[in-house]
Design an enzyme around this catalytic site. Structure first.
Site, short mmCIF file in Angstrom:
data_model
loop_
_atom_site.label_atom_id
_atom_site.label_comp_id
_atom_site.label_asym_id
_atom_site.label_seq_id
_atom_site.Cartn_x
_atom_site.Cartn_y
_atom_site.Cartn_z
CE LYS A 161 -3.65 3.04 0.79
NZ LYS A 161 -4.78 2.29 1.88
CB VAL A 162 2.76 2.63 -2.65
CG1 VAL A 162 3.65 1.79 -1.88
CG2 VAL A 162 2.65 2.82 -3.53
CB SER A 163 1.72 7.78 -1.77
OG SER A 163 1.87 7.89 -0.08
CB THR B 120 -1.22 11.04 -2.42
OG1 THR B 120 -1.14 9.37 -2.90
CG2 THR B 120 -2.16 11.56 -3.53
CB ALA B 121 -1.04 14.23 2.01
CG HIS C 90 -4.42 7.96 7.03
ND1 HIS C 90 -5.14 7.50 6.14
CD2 HIS C 90 -3.64 7.95 7.61
CE1 HIS C 90 -4.47 7.17 5.76
NE2 HIS C 90 -3.43 6.90 6.16
#
Length: 293
Positions: free
Chosen positions: A56-58, A110-111, A154
């Protein structure tokens, strides 16, 4: 395939909820998993090193890793009204971040990519120093004055007021207003060397796992709360409700458009390398295309 695949995802409720059934061997025929919990900055680094079978990655890290990894069309996090927030201790305009020290969860997140696109338009002269912190340390750092602002993700959407912090800007609102597309956050990727058959099996396992979670939400409750870093149960439920949605089951046209749109815009600004035209293609997609041709 008899050996367990090495998979890493975050201990956040959306991931533990989504992957509970798969990680616990409850999906007949699904590949066995050897699961590691890791912060997004860690999994992004793992992807860049080629360390791990399924990660699980950006979405923001994809331009650096898609030669070795394939994007799975399910299991990730996209949505609406779920974007990262910029938090401060006081009320200030966006321009007040000029020269400021800002904590972010990962420079490949991504943020942070959404933040950079926003800041280019809203912060004349640009922000000052960027500090990378694990996401659960960012709000305390802002509250305690160790940084001027923090970019949070989150469950911080639901809890930042308990730290007496103010939301200066919502990166998701900015993105949706500019594009009309959902907000792409976290992706599931898998090693291309596993082969097309296994990649399709992985995608179907992720899809079946989230469907199992929706069918019996109580089954994953203990797993979710055990890894939720002392999160209140109601906050965990809000977290799951926001980040586990139809795009988790399948990216679909809107999901792929969001991912491509983000990375193409970022590439145009020189923030990420440009994507090849077929970089996001999944083996099953090409197979469907050939069938319909």
């Amino acid at each position: 395939m008899t050996d367990a695949l090495r998979m890493a995802y975050s201990p956040c409720p959306n991931d533990t909820f989504t992957f509970h059934a798969w990680a616990h061997g409850e999906l007949p025929g699904a590949p066995a998993l050897d699961v590691t919990f890791a912060d997004i900055d860690v999994t992004n680094g793992m992807a860049e090193r080629g360390d791990g079978d399924v990660l699980k990655v950006s979405y923001a890290v994809l331009p650096w890793v898609l030669r070795e990894y394939a994007l799975l069309p399910c299991g990730g996090a996209l949505g609406r009204g779920c974007g990262p927030l910029v938090l401060t201790r006081d009320d200030r305009p966006a321009a007040g971040l000029a020269g400021a020290t800002v904590a972010v969860p990962s420079e490949r997140s991504t943020a942070y990519l959404l933040f950079r696109l926003w800041a280019a338009a809203e912060v004349p002269g640009g922000v000052g120093r960027i500090v990378v912190l694990p996401f659960h340390e960012i709000m305390p750092a802002v509250r305690d004055g160790r940084v001027d602002a923090g970019l949070v993700i989150h469950e911080a959407r639901f809890t930042y007021r308990t730290y007496d912090l103010t939301c200066l800007a919502d990166m998701g609102e900015h993105w949706e207003r500019a594009t009309g597309l959902p907000i792409p956050l976290g992706a599931i990727i898998a090693k291309r060397t596993l082969g097309e058959q296994t990649l399709r099996q992985l995608a179907e396992s992720a899809r079946q796992s989230v469907r199992a979670a929706w069918k019996d939400p109580a089954a994953s409750r203990n797993y979710v709360l055990a890894h939720a870093q002392e999160m209140d149960e109601s906050v965990a439920d809000q977290h799951i409700g926001l980040y586990v949605n139809e795009f988790t089951e399948d990216l679909g046209e809107a999901g792929y458009a969001a991912v491509r749109g983000l990375l193409d815009r970022a590439a145009a600004e020189g923030l990420v390398p440009p994507l090849d035209p077929d970089a996001l293609d999944f083996p099953a997609d090409s197979a469907r295309a050939a069938t319909s041709a």
